[in-house]
Design a protein around this motif. Structure first.
Motif, PDB file in Angstrom:
ATOM      1  N   PRO A  63       0.838  -1.210   0.000  1.00  0.00           N
ATOM      2  CA  PRO A  63       0.000   0.000   0.000  1.00  0.00           C
ATOM      3  C   PRO A  63       0.874   1.262   0.000  1.00  0.00           C
ATOM      4  N   LEU A  64       0.485   2.234  -0.792  1.00  0.00           N
ATOM      5  CA  LEU A  64       1.232   3.491  -0.873  1.00  0.00           C
ATOM      6  C   LEU A  64       0.254   4.666  -0.902  1.00  0.00           C
ATOM      7  N   ARG A  65       0.700   5.788  -0.375  1.00  0.00           N
ATOM      8  CA  ARG A  65      -0.110   6.995  -0.496  1.00  0.00           C
ATOM      9  C   ARG A  65      -0.184   7.384  -1.955  1.00  0.00           C
ATOM     10  N   GLU A  66      -1.357   7.787  -2.393  1.00  0.00           N
ATOM     11  CA  GLU A  66      -1.549   8.145  -3.792  1.00  0.00           C
ATOM     12  C   GLU A  66      -0.627   9.295  -4.188  1.00  0.00           C
ATOM     13  N   GLU A  67      -0.411  10.246  -3.280  1.00  0.00           N
ATOM     14  CA  GLU A  67       0.468  11.384  -3.577  1.00  0.00           C
ATOM     15  C   GLU A  67       1.895  10.916  -3.852  1.00  0.00           C
ATOM     16  N   THR A  68       2.368   9.959  -3.050  1.00  0.00           N
ATOM     17  CA  THR A  68       3.717   9.423  -3.248  1.00  0.00           C
ATOM     18  C   THR A  68       3.808   8.679  -4.572  1.00  0.00           C
ATOM     19  N   LYS A  69       2.801   7.887  -4.847  1.00  0.00           N
ATOM     20  CA  LYS A  69       2.787   7.121  -6.099  1.00  0.00           C
ATOM     21  C   LYS A  69       2.845   8.039  -7.311  1.00  0.00           C
ATOM     22  N   GLN A  70       2.050   9.106  -7.295  1.00  0.00           N
ATOM     23  CA  GLN A  70       2.025  10.018  -8.434  1.00  0.00           C
ATOM     24  C   GLN A  70       3.344  10.766  -8.588  1.00  0.00           C
ATOM     25  N   LYS A  71       4.009  11.104  -7.473  1.00  0.00           N
ATOM     26  CA  LYS A  71       5.322  11.773  -7.537  1.00  0.00           C
ATOM     27  C   LYS A  71       6.337  10.862  -8.232  1.00  0.00           C
ATOM     28  N   VAL A  72       6.304   9.578  -7.898  1.00  0.00           N
ATOM     29  CA  VAL A  72       7.245   8.612  -8.501  1.00  0.00           C
ATOM     30  C   VAL A  72       6.951   8.441  -9.993  1.00  0.00           C
ATOM     31  N   LEU A  73       5.684   8.296 -10.336  1.00  0.00           N
ATOM     32  CA  LEU A  73       5.313   8.103 -11.737  1.00  0.00           C
ATOM     33  C   LEU A  73       5.659   9.332 -12.577  1.00  0.00           C
ATOM     34  N   GLN A  74       5.450  10.513 -12.019  1.00  0.00           N
ATOM     35  CA  GLN A  74       5.784  11.740 -12.731  1.00  0.00           C
ATOM     36  C   GLN A  74       7.289  11.854 -12.941  1.00  0.00           C
ATOM     37  N   ALA A  75       8.073  11.522 -11.913  1.00  0.00           N
ATOM     38  CA  ALA A  75       9.531  11.566 -12.040  1.00  0.00           C
ATOM     39  C   ALA A  75      10.004  10.577 -13.091  1.00  0.00           C
ATOM     40  N   ALA A  76       9.404   9.384 -13.111  1.00  0.00           N
ATOM     41  CA  ALA A  76       9.782   8.369 -14.105  1.00  0.00           C
ATOM     42  C   ALA A  76       9.471   8.848 -15.513  1.00  0.00           C
ATOM     43  N   LYS A  77       8.332   9.532 -15.661  1.00  0.00           N
ATOM     44  CA  LYS A  77       7.946  10.049 -16.971  1.00  0.00           C
ATOM     45  C   LYS A  77       8.919  11.121 -17.448  1.00  0.00           C
ATOM     46  N   GLU A  78       9.307  12.010 -16.552  1.00  0.00           N
ATOM     47  CA  GLU A  78      10.229  13.090 -16.910  1.00  0.00           C
ATOM     48  C   GLU A  78      11.611  12.559 -17.288  1.00  0.00           C
ATOM     49  N   LEU A  79      12.000  11.467 -16.665  1.00  0.00           N
ATOM     50  CA  LEU A  79      13.333  10.903 -16.910  1.00  0.00           C
ATOM     51  C   LEU A  79      13.328   9.781 -17.950  1.00  0.00           C
ATOM     52  N   ASP A  80      12.156   9.476 -18.523  1.00  0.00           N
ATOM     53  CA  ASP A  80      12.024   8.349 -19.462  1.00  0.00           C
ATOM     54  C   ASP A  80      12.544   7.060 -18.840  1.00  0.00           C
ATOM     55  N   TYR A  81      12.124   6.824 -17.608  1.00  0.00           N
ATOM     56  CA  TYR A  81      12.566   5.620 -16.898  1.00  0.00           C
ATOM     57  C   TYR A  81      11.575   4.487 -17.146  1.00  0.00           C
ATOM     58  N   TYR A  82      12.113   3.326 -17.539  1.00  0.00           N
ATOM     59  CA  TYR A  82      11.289   2.142 -17.753  1.00  0.00           C
ATOM     60  C   TYR A  82      11.826   1.019 -16.879  1.00  0.00           C
ATOM     61  N   PRO A  83      11.018   0.480 -15.974  1.00  0.00           N
ATOM     62  CA  PRO A  83      11.506  -0.580 -15.091  1.00  0.00           C
ATOM     63  C   PRO A  83      11.828  -1.845 -15.864  1.00  0.00           C
ATOM     64  N   ASN A  84      12.785  -2.576 -15.382  1.00  0.00           N
ATOM     65  CA  ASN A  84      13.185  -3.839 -16.000  1.00  0.00           C
ATOM     66  C   ASN A  84      12.090  -4.876 -15.786  1.00  0.00           C
ATOM     67  N   ALA A  85      11.524  -5.373 -16.880  1.00  0.00           N
ATOM     68  CA  ALA A  85      10.397  -6.314 -16.771  1.00  0.00           C
ATOM     69  C   ALA A  85      10.810  -7.595 -16.074  1.00  0.00           C
ATOM     70  N   ILE A  86      12.028  -8.069 -16.338  1.00  0.00           N
ATOM     71  CA  ILE A  86      12.484  -9.301 -15.714  1.00  0.00           C
ATOM     72  C   ILE A  86      12.589  -9.122 -14.205  1.00  0.00           C
ATOM     73  N   ALA A  87      13.168  -7.979 -13.805  1.00  0.00           N
ATOM     74  CA  ALA A  87      13.305  -7.710 -12.373  1.00  0.00           C
ATOM     75  C   ALA A  87      11.935  -7.572 -11.714  1.00  0.00           C
ATOM     76  N   GLN A  88      11.006  -6.931 -12.405  1.00  0.00           N
ATOM     77  CA  GLN A  88       9.660  -6.783 -11.858  1.00  0.00           C
ATOM     78  C   GLN A  88       9.006  -8.140 -11.612  1.00  0.00           C
ATOM     79  N   ASN A  89       9.090  -8.987 -12.624  1.00  0.00           N
ATOM     80  CA  ASN A  89       8.475 -10.296 -12.491  1.00  0.00           C
ATOM     81  C   ASN A  89       9.136 -11.116 -11.395  1.00  0.00           C
ATOM     82  N   PHE A  90      10.451 -10.990 -11.279  1.00  0.00           N
ATOM     83  CA  PHE A  90      11.170 -11.711 -10.226  1.00  0.00           C
ATOM     84  C   PHE A  90      10.687 -11.262  -8.850  1.00  0.00           C
TER      85      PHE A  90
END
Length: 343
Positions: free
Chosen positions: A30-57
């Motif tokens: 569980p995460l605060r929605e405000e925190t989640k949106q800050k992370v997603l916005q930062a990822a968008k600005e930096l063109d960050y894409y999480p590693n799918a293999i690491a995510q699945n692991f």
């Protein structure tokens, strides 16, 4: 070259820890929605894409569905209509849900431990093609079924077993094919079947016999032959069928590859489709329209069977309790010149 953004970069931009970034993208806490949106916005600005293999692991998943196919020496199995159609249906459905397809070959001499695929985290579910009704196969499938993992058989069913399967109405399809020939005026119909270790071979033989019995036509065991579903086996059976060609007026083959091989083999011996006999195949592959005369056949919805098998495996991945899977899809007759009544 601009370096790729990392999880650390996103954490610094959003003013959170790297662990929080991981939790956002893995959706595991569980995460605060405000925190989640800050992370997603930062990822968008930096063109960050999480590693799918690491995510699945992190989720304890591989992101792959295993498709087990038989390995047959000297057979380009992936180029055959039967397997390519089923695999296309599976692949399209998996892609819709962002799952990968992991192709696994099983040699005829190898008894694969299906459950090991899950223990090793290679796959999250599996679809089995080319399964045979043998004692060792039943034991492996029983172990898989009892493990309560997502799986499905395609084009193979086992009597008195609860194994999940997607199949076609092969008994009805065979019966319709032979009845079609009888209505066209043919009375003496030979049958070229596949190995009895496949349930569809057993069902097609029953359909052939039922159609003859309902029409009051005697079943002649001398007119029943067996190949292995390859074109070569069809050609080889021509030598066995040639001696009865004066007794029969039609042949029903339980797949198109054998039918075309038989057509070629009998042609070399002087017997021509449309002049000396009628010929009906099964599957309605692309080859039916490439031979002369074009081959009448029973259309099997192989693509839909593959897609439906993938759908059920994916459903079992997301729902702990689902209905048992035992579905059969209807088949249809496709008439072409190979069964036209001879003038």
């Amino acid at each position: 070259m601009v370096p790729l953004a990392t999880r650390k970069d996103v954490a610094q931009r959003a003013g959170v820890s790297e662990a929080t970034v991981s939790r956002v993208f893995n959706n595991v806490a569980p995460l605060r929605e405000e925190t989640k949106q800050k992370v997603l916005q930062a990822a968008k600005e930096l063109d960050y894409y999480p590693n799918a293999i690491a995510q699945n692991f992190a989720k304890g998943k591989s992101g792959n569905i295993g498709v087990i196919v038989p390995y047959l020496p000297k057979v380009r199995i992936l180029s055959t209509y039967y397997f390519s159609e089923i695999l296309s249906g599976i692949g399209i459905k998996l892609a819709e849900q962002n799952y990968g397809l992991l192709l696994l070959f099983q040699s005829p001499d190898e008894q694969l431990d299906y459950t090991q695929l899950f223990h090793s985290q290679k796959v999250d579910g599996c679809i089995i093609l080319g399964s045979k009704d043998t004692k060792s196969e039943r034991e492996s499938l029983s172990k898989l079924h009892q493990a309560s993992v997502p799986y499905c058989l395609v084009n193979q069913t086992f009597q008195n077993e609860p194994f999940y399967s997607i199949d076609a109405e092969h008994y009805e399809g065979s019966k319709q094919a032979v009845t079609f020939l009888i209505k066209k005026g043919y009375q003496n119909i030979a049958f070229l079947n596949g190995p009895s270790t496949y349930s569809n071979s057993q069902e097609r033989k029953r359909g052939y016999e039922s159609a003859l019995m309902e029409a009051g036509i005697h079943i002649n065991d001398r007119w029943i032959f067996q190949g292995n579903y390859s074109r070569t086996s069809g050609m080889n059976r021509a030598q066995e069928i040639a001696p009865i060609m004066t007794e029969i007026d039609a042949i029903f083959a339980s797949n198109d590859r054998m039918a075309i091989g038989l057509m070629q083999g009998l042609s070399e011996l002087g017997y021509e489709v449309g002049r000396d006999y009628a010929l009906m195949g099964y599957d309605d592959s692309d080859l039916t329209r490439m031979v002369h005369p074009p081959l009448s056949s029973v259309k099997v919805p192989l693509f839909d069977m593959g897609k439906l098998a993938a759908h059920h495996v994916l459903t079992k991945l997301t729902k702990r309790h689902t209905n048992d899977i035992h579905e059969r899809l209807p088949v249809t007759i496709k008439e072409r010149a190979s069964t036209h009544i001879k003038k």
